[in-house]
Design a protein around this motif. Structure first.
Motif, PDB file in Angstrom:
ATOM      1  N   GLU A 193      51.883  30.626  20.940  1.00  0.00           N
ATOM      2  CA  GLU A 193      51.720  30.806  22.386  1.00  0.00           C
ATOM      3  C   GLU A 193      51.074  32.160  22.619  1.00  0.00           C
ATOM      4  OE1 GLU A 193      54.316  29.667  26.286  1.00  0.00           O
ATOM      5  OE2 GLU A 193      55.339  30.798  24.709  1.00  0.00           O
ATOM      6  N   ILE A 194      49.917  32.161  23.261  1.00  0.00           N
ATOM      7  CA  ILE A 194      49.186  33.385  23.569  1.00  0.00           C
ATOM      8  C   ILE A 194      49.133  33.502  25.085  1.00  0.00           C
ATOM      9  CG2 ILE A 194      47.079  34.713  23.235  1.00  0.00           C
ATOM     10  CD1 ILE A 194      48.473  34.010  20.616  1.00  0.00           C
ATOM     11  N   GLY A 195      49.940  34.419  25.639  1.00  0.00           N
ATOM     12  CA  GLY A 195      50.048  34.493  27.096  1.00  0.00           C
ATOM     13  C   GLY A 195      50.661  33.212  27.617  1.00  0.00           C
ATOM     14  N   PHE A 196      49.931  32.519  28.486  1.00  0.00           N
ATOM     15  CA  PHE A 196      50.407  31.233  28.995  1.00  0.00           C
ATOM     16  C   PHE A 196      49.752  30.051  28.268  1.00  0.00           C
ATOM     17  CE2 PHE A 196      50.977  34.173  32.598  1.00  0.00           C
ATOM     18  CZ  PHE A 196      52.335  33.998  32.809  1.00  0.00           C
ATOM     19  N   ASP A 197      48.949  30.344  27.252  1.00  0.00           N
ATOM     20  CA  ASP A 197      48.221  29.291  26.544  1.00  0.00           C
ATOM     21  C   ASP A 197      48.914  28.925  25.240  1.00  0.00           C
ATOM     22  OD1 ASP A 197      46.230  29.299  28.497  1.00  0.00           O
ATOM     23  OD2 ASP A 197      45.108  30.895  27.464  1.00  0.00           O
ATOM     24  N   GLU A 198      48.876  27.636  24.936  1.00  0.00           N
ATOM     25  CA  GLU A 198      49.347  27.174  23.641  1.00  0.00           C
ATOM     26  C   GLU A 198      48.150  26.858  22.765  1.00  0.00           C
ATOM     27  OE1 GLU A 198      52.164  23.978  23.872  1.00  0.00           O
ATOM     28  OE2 GLU A 198      53.461  25.044  25.290  1.00  0.00           O
ATOM     29  N   ALA A 240      48.053  20.353  26.001  1.00  0.00           N
ATOM     30  CA  ALA A 240      49.399  19.808  26.191  1.00  0.00           C
ATOM     31  C   ALA A 240      50.240  20.149  24.965  1.00  0.00           C
ATOM     32  CB  ALA A 240      49.344  18.291  26.413  1.00  0.00           C
ATOM     33  N   SER A 241      51.542  19.907  25.069  1.00  0.00           N
ATOM     34  CA  SER A 241      52.444  20.323  23.987  1.00  0.00           C
ATOM     35  C   SER A 241      52.548  19.290  22.875  1.00  0.00           C
ATOM     36  CB  SER A 241      53.835  20.607  24.552  1.00  0.00           C
ATOM     37  OG  SER A 241      54.383  19.434  25.133  1.00  0.00           O
ATOM     38  N   ASN A 242      51.969  18.111  23.070  1.00  0.00           N
ATOM     39  CA  ASN A 242      52.047  17.093  22.017  1.00  0.00           C
ATOM     40  C   ASN A 242      50.678  16.857  21.387  1.00  0.00           C
ATOM     41  OD1 ASN A 242      51.038  15.893  24.352  1.00  0.00           O
ATOM     42  ND2 ASN A 242      51.996  13.910  23.952  1.00  0.00           N
TER      43      ASN A 242
END
Length: 771
Positions: A276-281, A313-315
């Motif tokens: 996770e970089i800042g608000f980015d995955e 997205a997280s998936n």
């Protein structure tokens, strides 16, 4: 005989009586083999049996020592009997003939004989008995034919000599992988490692040490030595950098690892993980070096980020990273997540200017100076305008676990092929062979079926069809495997073995050279005596996460009881063929020494822990268990058992309302946890843990007055409610229902499970578990 459950998901239970699967076994408690050299004395077992040439010579010497005691007439009368009896040690069924299936019981000195043969032997050659055997009981029985032959009778008469030679059920397909009446191949397992948190990769360094490295989703990698002892200090620990969570089914985390082909010289390895970089995955591919002062620890300060890709997205994070035979690094990314690859006009997978939904191929050799990676000159889209030059193949959804075929050990046929399991959307899971520049169809197609009808009918699609696809009634998340090319189990050579994460189904494909098609066979765990070898088991945790090869090419898989990155229920299993092995010493290797600076933790199988626990206490089973059979060992036509009587008590006791729940089975009597029991249709019963999750648990806990469901416990953590009937299976709740009866389920009393799958809960009014 044995009793075997037949199951179809959502069907009715039935107990089916069928014979034990007869299987061969040698006196060393291992399967038989084809001898490398011809046998001269026990030539009847030269094609398949339990003797190599050294044992054959030993038996021949014993034969001549015995027969030296006889004149010509005695030799002519008894030599055949003596040879027959001695050579039964070479029979594929030696363990059965000598009553040695159980290594804890004494082995007979003479094989079990059929009554008619025994009578003939006693009448003609009883004088050889004391020379053949030093058993005092046999010597005492020798004068009496009836006593003697009764002593040599077997409990299972099917195996008596010589009638077993003409028993078609025994001799048919001898030495081949056994299949049950439904065609399911019977294999066994050996536990290799346990107590792991979502073990999702097991790799080797190819440096001759035969160490193996097991990665956990949280970002820890452990070193294991060839004797299966584990080093206390982790090989790699990047838990602070890895993005994951304890939620069941979270796909983010440490996802892949591979060693450089020249690791022995450059000490480099590559890992694939979520950050996770800042608000980015993002997904990140990094290069590390092993510490120059300790070959079992990574230099954590050596990390160089090779590539990062934003994840919308997280998936669907992909996660495979590996080197193929061409020496290049292959990276398998997911399509970006969400359903149906909704990114852009055609989705990420069909967009060659995006790195998501792709097979990437890069050159990381000689990267200490200059760029961190180069583009191989023969990558297929290096000259295509707008395409990313890293792209090797496209149109993939979320390939989970790929492998390179080592090729046939003798002919090298198949060498270099890349096999992948690609997780499907709503209907199909597929297996692909990756080829340069090809389109694998997503999102136009899912398996062989159209998903996006407009894209599917586009004449320019030119997609490659999978070699195999299966529907979601068989499983909902494919885990790609390996083509077996090891030495120990010749029957498995060329068999591609893979599984399904959700259903726990183990499967295989074998290429048919005549048709070019891949023939499918399901793999079941051996039943009856099939896996009755020391150290072997026939059960595993359901959630099959990954497959692996060791340095020698033997095949393993990893699964867990709870699909959470923080649950220590992960186990590594080795696949074993109980029907045939390689000849002794053929597969021998001498690992190079490993300099160890860390404390060693000796391996202790979970099975032995359960046995010890059972010896100490007779109350509850352990919290985690590997005794749940894979779902595919249970099939159709199960019979619905009779209705259980109501709870005992006064006749005037008030009958509970439908859907009322209670908790049972907590040793300390706490009211916030226990086995879930529900009242439905006039009786109390239990709930199966198939599809049991925290949303289901939340419904139960809220009914009982608690604010939180802290844990959806499985595998009869709070004991088996054997006095009750199983009333609910495949429960799926949204979490807001008033009772479990308001959730989806297969119907009250309809199930395909057993009490070792009784579900439970831990509830609470604060959001932590008080252990």
């Amino acid at each position: 005989i044995r009793r075997r459950r037949n199951v179809l998901r959502g069907g009715i239970t039935n107990e089916m009586v069928s014979p034990v699967f007869l299987h061969p076994q040698c006196l060393d408690f291992k399967p038989p083999f084809k001898p490398q050299d011809d046998l001269q004395f026990c030539a009847m077992y030269r094609n398949f049996g339990c003797c190599d040439s050294a044992k054959d010579k030993e038996l021949m010497a014993k034969f001549y020592k015995i027969m030296d005691n006889f004149d010509y007439y005695g030799y002519a009368s008894c030599a055949g009997y003596v040879q027959d009896l001695l050579c039964q040690e070479c029979s594929p069924y030696a363990a059965h003939l000598f009553d040695a299936e159980d290594p804890n019981t004494p082995i007979r000195t003479l094989p079990g004989l059929c009554p008619d043969y025994c009578s003939q032997f006693w009448l003609k050659c009883r004088s050889t008995i004391t020379l053949l055997s030093d058993d005092p009981q046999l010597a005492e029985a020798e004068p009496d034919q009836g006593r003697f032959c009764q002593h040599l009778e077997l409990e299972d008469p099917d195996y008596c000599y010589p009638h077993l030679l003409s028993n078609e059920q025994l001799t048919q397909n001898l030495g081949r992988v056994r299949a049950d009446p439904e065609g399911c191949l019977q294999l066994c397992l050996e536990e290799i490692a346990n107590g792991l948190r979502n073990p999702l990769a097991m790799v080797y360094a190819n440096d001759g040490t035969h160490r193996f490295f097991i990665a956990e989703q949280v970002g820890l990698v452990w070193t294991y030595l060839p004797d299966r002892s584990k080093l206390e200090k982790p090989f790699l620990n990047i838990t602070k950098a890895v993005l994951t969570s304890p939620w069941e089914g979270d796909e983010r985390g440490f996802l892949g690892m591979t060693f450089h082909p020249n690791y022995k010289y450059n000490r480099k390895l590559y890992v694939y993980y979520s950050v996770e970089i800042g608000f980015d995955e993002r997904i990140r591919i990094s290069e590390f070096r092993v510490s120059p002062s300790d070959m079992n620890v990574v230099d954590h300060g050596s990390e160089r980020i090779i590539l990062e890709v934003d994840e919308p997205a997280s998936n669907h994070n992909g996660g495979m990273v590996m080197f193929a035979d061409d020496g290049y690094l292959y990276i398998f990314t997911g399509d970006g997540g969400m359903a149906g690859d909704p990114f852009g006009k055609y989705g990420n997978s069909q967009n060659k200017s995006a790195l998501l939904g792709k097979v990437l191929r890069i050159d990381v050799d000689d990267n200490d100076r200059g760029p961190l990676y180069r583009i191989p000159s023969d990558n297929p889209f290096v000259h295509e305008r707008g395409a990313r030059p890293e792209v090797y193949a496209y149109g993939v959804r979320n390939m989970w676990r790929c492998s390179v075929d080592r090729g046939d050990p003798l002919t090298k046929e198949g060498k270099g092929r890349i096999f992948c399991g690609d997780v499907g959307q709503n209907k199909f899971e597929e297996i692909d062979i990756i080829e340069k520049g090809r389109n694998y169809g997503w999102r136009a197609k899912e398996g062989f079926s159209c998903y996006d009808k407009k894209l599917c009918t586009n004449s320019s699609l030119d997609d490659v069809l999978p070699i195999y696809a299966y529907p979601h009634k068989m499983g909902k998340s494919v885990t790609g495997g390996y083509v077996y090319r090891g030495c120990e189990y010749p029957n498995l050579n060329g068999m591609y073995i893979f599984g399904d994460f959700m259903s726990g189904r183990m499967m295989s494909l074998q290429e048919n050279k005549n048709t070019g098609q891949w023939d499918y066979h399901e793999i079941c765990m051996g039943m009856g005596l099939t896996c009755a070898f020391p150290g072997l088991i026939n059960n595993y945790y359901q959630y099959i996460i990954s497959f692996a090869e060791d340095e020698a090419g033997e095949l393993y898989f990893m699964s867990t009881g709870v699909p959470s990155a923080t649950s220590p229920t992960g186990v590594v299993y080795k696949l074993v063929d109980p029907s045939r092995r390689a000849p002794p010493r053929q597969c021998h290797y001498d690992p190079l020494p490993v300099r160890v600076k860390s404390k060693l933790i000796k391996f202790k199988p979970k099975e032995s822990e359960y046995a010890e626990a059972a010896a100490v206490t007779t109350t509850l089973p352990p919290t985690t268990t590997t005794t749940k059979p894979p779902r595919h060992t249970r099939r159709k036509n199960r019979r619905k058992k009779g209705k259980h009587r109501l709870e005992s008590g006064s006749a005037s006791a008030a009958v509970p309302q439908n859907g009322v729940v209670r908790l049972a089975g907590d040793e300390q009597g706490r009211d916030d946890r226990g086995r879930v029991e529900i009242f439905a249709n006039g009786e109390w019963g239990t709930v199966c843990d198939d599809l049991w999750n925290t949303k289901n648990a939340a419904v139960v806990c809220r009914q009982l007055g608690f604010r939180f469901a802290l844990k959806a416990s499985k595998h009869s953590e709070f004991g088996e409610g054997k006095s009750l009937r199983i009333l609910l299976d495949d429960v799926q709740c949204e979490g807001t229902e008033e009772s479990l009866l308001g959730c989806q389920h297969t119907g009250v009393g309809m199930h395909n499970c057993a009490h070792y799958e009784d579900a439970g809960v831990i509830c609470g009014n604060s959001d932590y578990v008080d252990a």
